[in-house]
Scaffold this motif. Structure first.
Motif, PDB file in Angstrom:
ATOM      1  N   GLY A 242      58.145   0.662  -8.634  1.00  0.00           N
ATOM      2  CA  GLY A 242      58.562   1.389  -9.825  1.00  0.00           C
ATOM      3  C   GLY A 242      57.414   1.960 -10.621  1.00  0.00           C
ATOM      4  O   GLY A 242      57.273   1.701 -11.815  1.00  0.00           O
ATOM      5  N   PHE A 243      56.557   2.729  -9.977  1.00  0.00           N
ATOM      6  CA  PHE A 243      55.404   3.316 -10.647  1.00  0.00           C
ATOM      7  C   PHE A 243      55.377   4.811 -10.375  1.00  0.00           C
ATOM      8  O   PHE A 243      55.880   5.290  -9.369  1.00  0.00           O
ATOM      9  N   GLY A 244      54.760   5.537 -11.311  1.00  0.00           N
ATOM     10  CA  GLY A 244      54.591   6.967 -11.102  1.00  0.00           C
ATOM     11  C   GLY A 244      53.398   7.222 -10.205  1.00  0.00           C
ATOM     12  O   GLY A 244      53.023   6.395  -9.392  1.00  0.00           O
ATOM     13  N   ALA A 245      52.797   8.395 -10.379  1.00  0.00           N
ATOM     14  CA  ALA A 245      51.621   8.733  -9.582  1.00  0.00           C
ATOM     15  C   ALA A 245      50.509   7.732  -9.873  1.00  0.00           C
ATOM     16  O   ALA A 245      50.236   7.415 -11.035  1.00  0.00           O
ATOM     17  N   PRO A 246      49.865   7.182  -8.840  1.00  0.00           N
ATOM     18  CA  PRO A 246      48.825   6.181  -9.063  1.00  0.00           C
ATOM     19  C   PRO A 246      47.589   6.792  -9.721  1.00  0.00           C
ATOM     20  O   PRO A 246      47.301   7.978  -9.556  1.00  0.00           O
ATOM     21  N   ASP A 247      46.870   5.969 -10.457  1.00  0.00           N
ATOM     22  CA  ASP A 247      45.640   6.398 -11.137  1.00  0.00           C
ATOM     23  C   ASP A 247      44.448   5.673 -10.531  1.00  0.00           C
ATOM     24  O   ASP A 247      44.538   4.487 -10.179  1.00  0.00           O
ATOM     25  N   VAL A 248      43.332   6.369 -10.471  1.00  0.00           N
ATOM     26  CA  VAL A 248      42.108   5.734 -10.000  1.00  0.00           C
ATOM     27  C   VAL A 248      41.595   4.792 -11.087  1.00  0.00           C
ATOM     28  O   VAL A 248      41.694   5.072 -12.282  1.00  0.00           O
ATOM     29  N   LEU A 249      41.094   3.636 -10.683  1.00  0.00           N
ATOM     30  CA  LEU A 249      40.533   2.679 -11.637  1.00  0.00           C
ATOM     31  C   LEU A 249      39.333   3.310 -12.350  1.00  0.00           C
ATOM     32  O   LEU A 249      38.496   3.957 -11.724  1.00  0.00           O
ATOM     33  N   CYS A 250      39.257   3.108 -13.657  1.00  0.00           N
ATOM     34  CA  CYS A 250      38.175   3.751 -14.426  1.00  0.00           C
ATOM     35  C   CYS A 250      36.839   3.058 -14.157  1.00  0.00           C
ATOM     36  O   CYS A 250      36.788   1.877 -13.801  1.00  0.00           O
ATOM     37  N   ARG A 251      35.754   3.805 -14.363  1.00  0.00           N
ATOM     38  CA  ARG A 251      34.412   3.276 -14.099  1.00  0.00           C
ATOM     39  C   ARG A 251      34.115   2.061 -14.973  1.00  0.00           C
ATOM     40  O   ARG A 251      33.443   1.130 -14.536  1.00  0.00           O
ATOM     41  N   GLN A 252      34.638   2.060 -16.191  1.00  0.00           N
ATOM     42  CA  GLN A 252      34.361   0.947 -17.099  1.00  0.00           C
ATOM     43  C   GLN A 252      34.930  -0.363 -16.552  1.00  0.00           C
ATOM     44  O   GLN A 252      34.273  -1.404 -16.580  1.00  0.00           O
ATOM     45  N   SER A 253      36.167  -0.299 -16.033  1.00  0.00           N
ATOM     46  CA  SER A 253      36.784  -1.519 -15.497  1.00  0.00           C
ATOM     47  C   SER A 253      36.097  -1.986 -14.225  1.00  0.00           C
ATOM     48  O   SER A 253      36.230  -3.144 -13.823  1.00  0.00           O
ATOM     49  N   LEU A 254      35.348  -1.064 -13.582  1.00  0.00           N
ATOM     50  CA  LEU A 254      34.677  -1.398 -12.325  1.00  0.00           C
ATOM     51  C   LEU A 254      33.203  -1.761 -12.506  1.00  0.00           C
ATOM     52  O   LEU A 254      32.497  -1.957 -11.515  1.00  0.00           O
ATOM     53  N   SER A 255      32.751  -1.865 -13.759  1.00  0.00           N
ATOM     54  CA  SER A 255      31.321  -2.099 -13.988  1.00  0.00           C
ATOM     55  C   SER A 255      30.841  -3.385 -13.327  1.00  0.00           C
ATOM     56  O   SER A 255      29.766  -3.423 -12.701  1.00  0.00           O
ATOM     57  N   LEU A 256      31.635  -4.455 -13.432  1.00  0.00           N
ATOM     58  CA  LEU A 256      31.256  -5.709 -12.776  1.00  0.00           C
ATOM     59  C   LEU A 256      31.268  -5.575 -11.261  1.00  0.00           C
ATOM     60  O   LEU A 256      30.446  -6.167 -10.569  1.00  0.00           O
ATOM     61  N   VAL A 257      32.211  -4.804 -10.743  1.00  0.00           N
ATOM     62  CA  VAL A 257      32.275  -4.587  -9.292  1.00  0.00           C
ATOM     63  C   VAL A 257      30.986  -3.923  -8.808  1.00  0.00           C
ATOM     64  O   VAL A 257      30.378  -4.357  -7.813  1.00  0.00           O
ATOM     65  N   TYR A 258      30.566  -2.876  -9.526  1.00  0.00           N
ATOM     66  CA  TYR A 258      29.329  -2.197  -9.127  1.00  0.00           C
ATOM     67  C   TYR A 258      28.125  -3.141  -9.237  1.00  0.00           C
ATOM     68  O   TYR A 258      27.193  -3.066  -8.430  1.00  0.00           O
ATOM     69  N   SER A 259      28.141  -4.021 -10.219  1.00  0.00           N
ATOM     70  CA  SER A 259      27.038  -4.988 -10.353  1.00  0.00           C
ATOM     71  C   SER A 259      26.973  -5.904  -9.139  1.00  0.00           C
ATOM     72  O   SER A 259      25.895  -6.176  -8.596  1.00  0.00           O
ATOM     73  N   THR A 260      28.135  -6.376  -8.669  1.00  0.00           N
ATOM     74  CA  THR A 260      28.136  -7.257  -7.497  1.00  0.00           C
ATOM     75  C   THR A 260      27.695  -6.510  -6.244  1.00  0.00           C
ATOM     76  O   THR A 260      27.069  -7.092  -5.356  1.00  0.00           O
ATOM     77  N   ILE A 261      28.011  -5.209  -6.173  1.00  0.00           N
ATOM     78  CA  ILE A 261      27.556  -4.410  -5.031  1.00  0.00           C
ATOM     79  C   ILE A 261      26.037  -4.273  -5.070  1.00  0.00           C
ATOM     80  O   ILE A 261      25.346  -4.452  -4.054  1.00  0.00           O
ATOM     81  N   ASP A 262      25.496  -3.958  -6.262  1.00  0.00           N
ATOM     82  CA  ASP A 262      24.034  -3.830  -6.403  1.00  0.00           C
ATOM     83  C   ASP A 262      23.323  -5.143  -6.074  1.00  0.00           C
ATOM     84  O   ASP A 262      22.214  -5.148  -5.523  1.00  0.00           O
TER      85      ASP A 262
END
Length: 398
Positions: A24-44
């Motif tokens: 029950g969702f509309g068009a999906p949205d890409v996760l924003c860069r702010q919410s992914l900041s920790l993800v990018y830190s773990t990648i680095d």
């Protein structure tokens, strides 16, 4: 890195429930860069455990990660030969979840043909990891194919760009080579537990490659024409080495397209038939094969030479059942044109066979087999032949 685990436990449960409950969702949205900041830190920091757990918490219906994150899951974790197995499995599961939440198109897709061919060639990854990659690849191909077909835009699909018989036939040949490699490896007789696990993975790869060939058959919207081209390639690959019954059986039984199976069986039986005929594919041609075909002995037969006659009956059954679908006409149309088809049988003049011709062909088969074996066929083979005769008598037109 331990602190965020407890904080996001409830989020994980909610994400799972949302994933299970519905769409029950509309068009999906890409996760924003702010919410992914920790993800990018773990990648680095090269901390894949943290990357995977954070993404698992963030990923839920209606949201998906940007392409660079998906590429890292695929190339930086799943396909990293040094990555522990359990992390590879987690990365694969996240890739498939991402695909469910947002169907990748040819711009956003995380893999390309060069990546696929390099993984298939270098053999640095385990058999299971290669199978997981192929599972993800074919899922993106099929999802995009269905989405593009629904809006009449197959020309813009990933399958058209990668597996078109018209535009990318060398790549289709590569898929066929991978298919045969998996078939041959899966039929090797090794009795260790590890060999059994690898054989299971190879069998799954065979199915995946067949799904790719089905897409190649359909994406140009001319399956009747493409099935002739693909069946020729499969046939020549099959007879180029030492053709074994186990290889033929697995190839034919794993084919997803009945039209392609029908074409390939026609090539194989014509090859095994000393008396050639100009008859097109038809019930008359099937009777011709029944009357004159003789398969070569298989190394696995030993003293049980009747097995090649059993295989011939099996191949004739497969041909009849595949052709029965083709006779309904719609198999020669693309999947888009099959909607609403009533599937009525379409007989050609060569399909008009008589009961006496059927009985003559069966008698000729029994006579040839008995002359070869110096004895009658085993009961179960004769029964299968009798069922074939009865089926043909039921459909004969005169």
């Amino acid at each position: 890195m331990d602190s965020f685990r407890a904080e996001t436990h409830e989020t994980k449960i909610l994400s799972f429930e949302l994933d299970e409950e519905g769409k029950g969702f509309g068009a999906p949205d890409v996760l924003c860069r702010q919410s992914l900041s920790l993800v990018y830190s773990t990648i680095d920091e090269n901390y894949p455990e943290g990357t995977l757990q954070l993404l698992s918490d963030l990923l839920q219906p209606g949201h998906y990660p940007p392409r660079d994150i998906t590429c890292h899951l695929l190339r930086g974790i799943l396909l990293d030969p040094q990555c522990p197995h359990h992390l590879c499995v987690q990365a694969f599961n996240l890739l498939m979840r991402t695909q469910r939440h947002h169907i990748a198109d040819k711009i956003a897709v995380a893999w390309d043909w060069e990546l696929l061919t390099s993984v298939m060639a270098d053999q640095r990854n385990s058999c299971e990891v290669v199978r997981m990659l192929l599972d993800y690849v074919v899922q993106t191909l099929e999802d995009d194919f269905q989405a593009k077909r629904s809006i009449n835009a197959l020309h813009d699909s990933i399958a058209k760009a990668t597996l078109s018989c018209d535009e990318q036939f060398p790549r289709v040949r590569e898929v066929i080579k991978w298919l045969f490699s998996a078939i041959m490896k899966s039929t090797e007789q090794k009795e260790t537990r590890e060999a059994a696990r690898e054989r299971d993975e190879l069998i799954r790869m065979v199915s995946i490659f067949q799904r790719m060939l089905s897409l190649a058959l359909e994406v140009d919207r001319s399956p009747a024409l493409k099935s002739g081209k693909l069946s020729q390639e499969l046939f020549h690959m099959l007879i180029s080495g030492i053709p074994l019954r186990a290889h033929r059986t697995l190839l034919l039984e794993s084919l997803q397209s009945k039209l392609l199976r029908c074409k390939l069986l026609e090539h194989l039986l014509d090859y095994a038939c000393p008396l050639k005929t100009p008859l097109p594919m038809s019930l008359s041609l099937l009777l011709h094969f029944l009357k004159y075909c003789t398969l070569a002995p298989d190394p696995s037969d030993g003293t049980e030479r009747w097995q090649r006659w059993e295989e011939l009956v099996h191949l004739l059954w497969m041909l009849l059942l595949s052709y029965n679908k083709a006779m309904k006409g719609y198999l020669c149309n693309s999947v888009s044109e099959q909607r609403g088809s009533l599937g009525n049988l379409v007989y050609k003049p060569e399909d008009m066979i008589s009961k006496s011709a059927i009985r003559d062909a069966v008698e000729a088969f029994l006579s040839r087999s008995q002359a070869d074996l110096s004895q009658v066929l085993p009961l179960h083979v004769e029964e299968s032949l009798t069922y074939l005769q009865d089926h043909l008598l039921d459909v004969c037109q005169c």
